[in-house]
Design a protein around this motif. Structure first.
Motif, PDB file in Angstrom:
ATOM      1  N   PRO A  50       2.469  -5.421   5.025  1.00  0.00           N
ATOM      2  CA  PRO A  50       1.239  -4.976   5.918  1.00  0.00           C
ATOM      3  C   PRO A  50       0.084  -4.720   5.357  1.00  0.00           C
ATOM      4  O   PRO A  50       0.232  -4.117   4.122  1.00  0.00           O
ATOM      5  CB  PRO A  50       2.076  -3.982   6.744  1.00  0.00           C
ATOM      6  CG  PRO A  50       3.688  -3.984   6.291  1.00  0.00           C
ATOM      7  CD  PRO A  50       3.690  -4.757   5.007  1.00  0.00           C
ATOM      8  N   ASN A  51      -0.968  -4.792   5.987  1.00  0.00           N
ATOM      9  CA  ASN A  51      -2.229  -4.330   5.454  1.00  0.00           C
ATOM     10  C   ASN A  51      -2.246  -2.988   4.831  1.00  0.00           C
ATOM     11  O   ASN A  51      -3.148  -2.613   3.898  1.00  0.00           O
ATOM     12  CB  ASN A  51      -3.121  -4.749   6.510  1.00  0.00           C
ATOM     13  CG  ASN A  51      -3.497  -6.295   6.847  1.00  0.00           C
ATOM     14  OD1 ASN A  51      -3.433  -6.772   5.941  1.00  0.00           O
ATOM     15  ND2 ASN A  51      -3.772  -6.299   7.886  1.00  0.00           N
ATOM     16  N   ASP A  52      -1.395  -1.907   5.290  1.00  0.00           N
ATOM     17  CA  ASP A  52      -1.502  -0.701   5.082  1.00  0.00           C
ATOM     18  C   ASP A  52      -0.746  -0.451   3.899  1.00  0.00           C
ATOM     19  O   ASP A  52      -0.640   0.844   3.181  1.00  0.00           O
ATOM     20  CB  ASP A  52      -1.087   0.217   6.228  1.00  0.00           C
ATOM     21  CG  ASP A  52       0.280   0.145   6.702  1.00  0.00           C
ATOM     22  OD1 ASP A  52       0.936  -0.938   6.615  1.00  0.00           O
ATOM     23  OD2 ASP A  52       0.913   1.114   6.994  1.00  0.00           O
ATOM     24  N   TRP A  53       0.031  -1.466   3.092  1.00  0.00           N
ATOM     25  CA  TRP A  53       0.763  -1.249   1.971  1.00  0.00           C
ATOM     26  C   TRP A  53      -0.165  -1.375   0.779  1.00  0.00           C
ATOM     27  O   TRP A  53      -1.509  -2.054   0.922  1.00  0.00           O
ATOM     28  CB  TRP A  53       1.652  -2.210   1.911  1.00  0.00           C
ATOM     29  CG  TRP A  53       2.669  -2.065   2.555  1.00  0.00           C
ATOM     30  CD1 TRP A  53       3.185  -1.156   3.568  1.00  0.00           C
ATOM     31  CD2 TRP A  53       4.170  -2.950   2.431  1.00  0.00           C
ATOM     32  NE1 TRP A  53       4.465  -1.375   4.179  1.00  0.00           N
ATOM     33  CE2 TRP A  53       5.007  -2.364   3.351  1.00  0.00           C
ATOM     34  CE3 TRP A  53       4.640  -3.980   1.567  1.00  0.00           C
ATOM     35  CZ2 TRP A  53       6.171  -2.862   3.431  1.00  0.00           C
ATOM     36  CZ3 TRP A  53       5.949  -4.358   1.487  1.00  0.00           C
ATOM     37  CH2 TRP A  53       6.758  -3.905   2.545  1.00  0.00           C
TER      38      TRP A  53
END
Length: 72
Positions: A50-53
């Motif tokens: 995911p983009n928040d990783w």
């Protein structure tokens, strides 16, 4: 192999825990990255998430830097 840079966001690859060499590089693998050394040692693959990783590139470097050496 398609070799990538060995630094990312201030994180630098440490020497290979097996041979002590400085030639390990982050390489592209399907859907992610891993670190490989010419001596044959490889870090665990890190896949895109995911983009928040953190990026797979950054996670591959961090994983490599926390390894301990042993027989190849």
């Amino acid at each position: 192999m398609d070799y990538d840079t060995n630094t990312s966001g201030g994180i630098r690859l440490e020497a290979c825990p097996f041979c002590g060499g400085e030639k390990a590089r982050v390489i592209h693998i399907r859907d992610g990255r891993k670190v490989a050394c010419p001596c044959g040692a490889c870090g665990k693959p890190e896949f895109h998430g995911p983009n928040d990783w953190p990026t797979a590139h950054d996670r591959a470097i961090t994983s490599w830097n926390t390894r301990t050496g042993g027989a190849v």
